[in-house]
Design a protein around this motif. Structure first.
Motif, short mmCIF file in Angstrom:
data_model
loop_
_atom_site.label_atom_id
_atom_site.label_comp_id
_atom_site.label_asym_id
_atom_site.label_seq_id
_atom_site.Cartn_x
_atom_site.Cartn_y
_atom_site.Cartn_z
N LEU A 291 0.84 -1.20 0.00
CA LEU A 291 0.00 0.00 0.00
C LEU A 291 0.88 1.25 0.00
O LEU A 291 2.09 1.17 0.20
N LEU A 292 0.27 2.40 -0.22
CA LEU A 292 1.02 3.63 -0.23
C LEU A 292 1.60 3.93 1.14
O LEU A 292 0.96 3.65 2.15
N GLY A 293 2.78 4.48 1.16
CA GLY A 293 3.41 4.86 2.41
C GLY A 293 3.37 6.36 2.62
O GLY A 293 2.54 7.06 2.04
N ARG B 84 7.92 1.50 -2.67
CA ARG B 84 8.12 1.33 -1.23
C ARG B 84 9.02 0.13 -0.91
O ARG B 84 9.77 0.16 0.05
N LEU B 85 8.92 -0.92 -1.71
CA LEU B 85 9.79 -2.07 -1.47
C LEU B 85 11.25 -1.66 -1.66
O LEU B 85 12.13 -2.08 -0.91
N ASP B 86 11.51 -0.80 -2.64
CA ASP B 86 12.88 -0.31 -2.84
C ASP B 86 13.33 0.55 -1.67
O ASP B 86 14.49 0.48 -1.25
N GLN B 87 12.42 1.36 -1.15
CA GLN B 87 12.77 2.21 0.00
C GLN B 87 13.22 1.35 1.17
O GLN B 87 14.20 1.65 1.85
N HIS B 88 12.48 0.25 1.39
CA HIS B 88 12.82 -0.59 2.55
C HIS B 88 14.05 -1.43 2.29
O HIS B 88 14.82 -1.70 3.22
N LYS C 61 -3.66 -0.48 -8.99
CA LYS C 61 -4.77 -1.34 -8.59
C LYS C 61 -4.47 -2.79 -8.95
O LYS C 61 -4.82 -3.70 -8.21
N SER C 62 -3.85 -2.99 -10.09
CA SER C 62 -3.70 -4.36 -10.58
C SER C 62 -2.55 -5.09 -9.90
O SER C 62 -2.57 -6.31 -9.82
N LEU C 63 -1.53 -4.37 -9.41
CA LEU C 63 -0.45 -5.04 -8.67
C LEU C 63 -0.35 -4.48 -7.25
O LEU C 63 -0.68 -5.17 -6.31
N MET C 64 0.11 -3.25 -7.14
CA MET C 64 0.17 -2.62 -5.81
C MET C 64 0.34 -1.13 -5.97
O MET C 64 1.06 -0.68 -6.85
N PRO C 65 -0.30 -0.35 -5.10
CA PRO C 65 -0.14 1.11 -5.18
C PRO C 65 1.30 1.56 -4.97
O PRO C 65 1.75 2.51 -5.58
#
Lengths: 467, 467
Positions: free
Chosen positions: A141-143, A343-347, B309-313
């Motif tokens: 989700l959005l961070g 966000r995955l890259d941020q983490h 929407k289709s993968l992740m925000p």
């Protein structure tokens, strides 16, 4: 059913599964395969076409995903009613291909390239892998719109210890690059801000002023950096500078100019300095120079930097540190915005930094680039005094001056005909064009064992002989 | 040396390694530990402090990375000369922490949330892992400014087959989100473009017009979508629409309006339609409706969509398809720009799509959301006729109308006091405010077994009883 008529061209650039997929799809849309018809099993078709079952599986999977066929468990694959789909019959043969292929030259002295061989792939992969995990499903989700706090805290720590930047994580805005952050900054600095830019300077960020309809006054750069006296006499209210390693001249802003610049900023509440510290991680000689932000008492310095040089240009993670007075404006103006950084890259990056890998990587790379720089300057010195260089205290490029009767353009062309790309200084200048040819020589992307050879090739192209 | 005096607080939120690191760093900067002094071995200090050797290793690693200590092979760790570093002594205690903590409510009917439980973590991890590889070291450098061709080709294929969008990969610009792409689009549409926006509509993109100093005329949306007659009578030259599932009403643009809209666009060369197809992947009833772009003969439709929407925000990958006439302008205007999307992510996604996983994921998610929608509407139907709903043909939210004497504000507050966040329709309206309270009810982020319960909680907060 009869065996499908599929012709495979194993020499084609189109993958085999794509060829199979396309031909079955055509047979369906053209009515050669009718609704309800059973397709051969994956094993059978694979044997018949002499390709692996996986290839057939991919082709069938694609057809099924797009609704051309359905799979019935333990029964097989069947042609589906296509009319049910929003399937638009192409009027002409479909064109997937993109035309452009960027020509790679044999030698590229680009200042924007890094050493890709020394990147810690195994570690980065491990951190990415650990981050992409069911337990982190909230990260889909959005961070936080300014970037996740875990990353901002790591950046704050790093900046504090390595650059003397004094800020809290709250002041940091993470973005996809300096060019992405600058328009946001320009907006909160208001329509009346007038910008001073270094001349010669960095075209990527300078273009942003133009694109955002802001006036930008070029201020000359000399051996001490930006001419602060000229800045004072201009109408500029915001100075965009690269004090650690001026782009493109490589000059380090002198101590006297630093003080003068900070004093200029402190004279008016609407005066600001944008300190772009783009390659400050790599400093090879002399005492490291702390950031202007760390010296600033008035709170008028906006510090901007990036991971492009220190990790990889394609990561697209940069950040700016806003003084408290601007932070409030920023929060008000961009309440609807989401961070543009995945966000995955941020983490992945935050954890990589938290475990000390970033600091270790920098120490390793500092040695790598120092060695490359040494090889480069050793080679160039053999062509003195026709070739002189400067800007070798930091960063990933130096500036060379060429003593010759030819001009920059003709030298650039001469190099190009030999497959060598060099970057003339005048390309980066608006006003202060120099008559003596000067070139940026980036060494980050050159392999150690190619540097001396590349210099020799360039000198040969320019007809310059060793002394 | 004497044993270091380190006090650990095992209940603190500061990790143990951070506590150890900080205390040793302070001892060094305050001169308690002098240059050349040997630190205890990792094993000894670990035993003494009763923490793992790894914890000590991280603390020492951080100190070494920052130059406070050095490691001599087979000898140990020694305090280094700190004067050599650009180390700025803090004048006040350093503040790493960011203050904001977003309050999570018990129930959030946000239309922006997705189901995070069904994400194919294992597959995504595999593709990410395979992409982050020494053999792909060229991916560390900048790629094509429009996005890498591998990804654009996959998007072109996908759009063609699933949405009837007719384009080549050349026409696709990959970006970090619709909000990031829109300013670029606005710039190439020129300063004289006037925008028509849906009212009610999508605030995130509408803000972009305001921020870019462009006029935006709100055009009312009714049960058939945007009122094209009102559009024709306005001075707008560019219409921004969400035809597949209007945001926020959930209306599908009717066939008659589609034709009228395309005809409006075709009347002037400077008229354009921006078709935002943000959640078109999820359609539950009736025939899928092809995109306006696919129906367009005049080349005046700009198609915009996203993987949010289709993968992740949080992936931050969106794209737009430019008609050829705009593509040239785009290339000229943004020659200096780099793509803002990390290249490793682009290739992870491209390979994930090429192998059919994206199509499979969509098929799976369509079922997941259809089931959630069914649970939601089944629950809501029990409160008819006080509660009615619409916009349930597609997407991840519906619109409910509440028959009551109260207004939207008081209902929103009543829900909030019970820990429930709902989104009133008037928040999305500029002109056409409705007197009857209506709310967006997003269901993407709600777990199946919570939907009925969440509806019951909401109705209780509103004092609405089952019929």
């Amino acid at each position: 059913m009869e065996m499908l008529l599929i012709e495979l061209n194993k020499d084609s650039e189109t993958p085999l599964y794509e060829q199979i997929y396309q031909q079955i799809r055509n047979d369906i849309t053209e009515g050669k395969l009718v609704v309800g018809e059973k397709l051969p099993s994956k094993r059978k078709l694979g044997e018949f076409l002499d390709v692996s079952q996986t290839t057939i599986e991919i082709a069938y999977g694609q057809l099924a995903a797009e609704g051309f066929i359905t799979s019935k468990p333990r029964k097989g694959y069947f042609v589906q009613e296509v009319g049910e789909l929003a399937y638009v019959q192409p009027t002409e043969e479909f064109k997937f291909t993109a035309k452009e292929v960027r020509k790679e030259l044999e030698i590229d002295f680009s200042p924007g390239k890094i050493d890709t061989e020394s990147f810690p792939f195994a570690q980065w992969r491990k951190y990415a892998k650990d981050t992409i995990d069911e337990s982190s499903s909230h990260l889909l989700l959005l961070g936080h719109p300014h970037g996740d706090v875990e990353l901002r805290q790591e950046i704050a720590k790093y900046l504090y210890h390595s650059r003397g930047v004094d800020c809290s994580a709250d002041q940091i805005i993470v973005g996809s690059g300096t060019e992405q952050l600058m328009p946001l900054l320009i907006r909160i600095l208001g329509p009346r801000a007038k910008y001073a830019i270094e001349d010669p300077g960095y075209p990527l960020t300078h273009h942003v002023f133009f694109h955002n309809n802001r006036e930008a006054v070029p201020i000359a750069v000399d051996m001490e950096g930006m001419d602060v006296q000229a800045l004072q006499q201009s109408e500029a209210t915001v100075a965009y500078v690269t004090p650690s390693h001026q782009f493109p001249t490589g000059t380090v802003l002198s101590a006297a100019r630093r003080t003068a610049l900070l004093n200029w900023a402190a004279t008016h509440a609407s005066n600001f300095i944008i300190e772009d510290d783009y390659d400050s991680e790599f400093r090879y000689t002399g005492r490291p120079i702390p950031s202007l932000q760390g010296m600033d008492k008035a709170g008028n310095v906006i510090y901007v930097s990036t991971f492009s040089k220190s990790l990889m240009p394609s990561l697209r993670i940069a950040y700016m540190v806003l003084p408290p007075v601007l932070l409030k404006h920023y929060e008000e103006a961009f309440i609807h915005y989401s961070s543009t950084v995945p966000r995955l890259d941020q983490h992945t990056l935050a954890r990589f930094m938290a475990d000390g890998h970033f600091a270790r990587h920098l120490n390793r790379m500092r040695k790598v680039y120092k060695r490359k720089l040494q090889l480069l300057t050793d080679s160039l010195q053999q062509y003195a005094p026709k070739i002189t260089f400067s800007g070798d205290e930091a960063g990933m490029h130096i500036l060379i001056n060429v003593r010759t009767d030819e001009n920059e353009d003709s030298l650039t062309k001469a190099a190009l005909t030999q497959g060598i790309r060099v970057y003339g200084l005048n390309e980066y200048s608006k006003v202060s064009k120099s008559s003596q040819p000067s070139f940026l020589i980036g060494f980050g992307g050159l392999a150690d064992d190619r540097i001396t050879w590349a210099v020799e090739r360039l000198m040969k192209a320019w007809n310059i002989e060793k002394r």
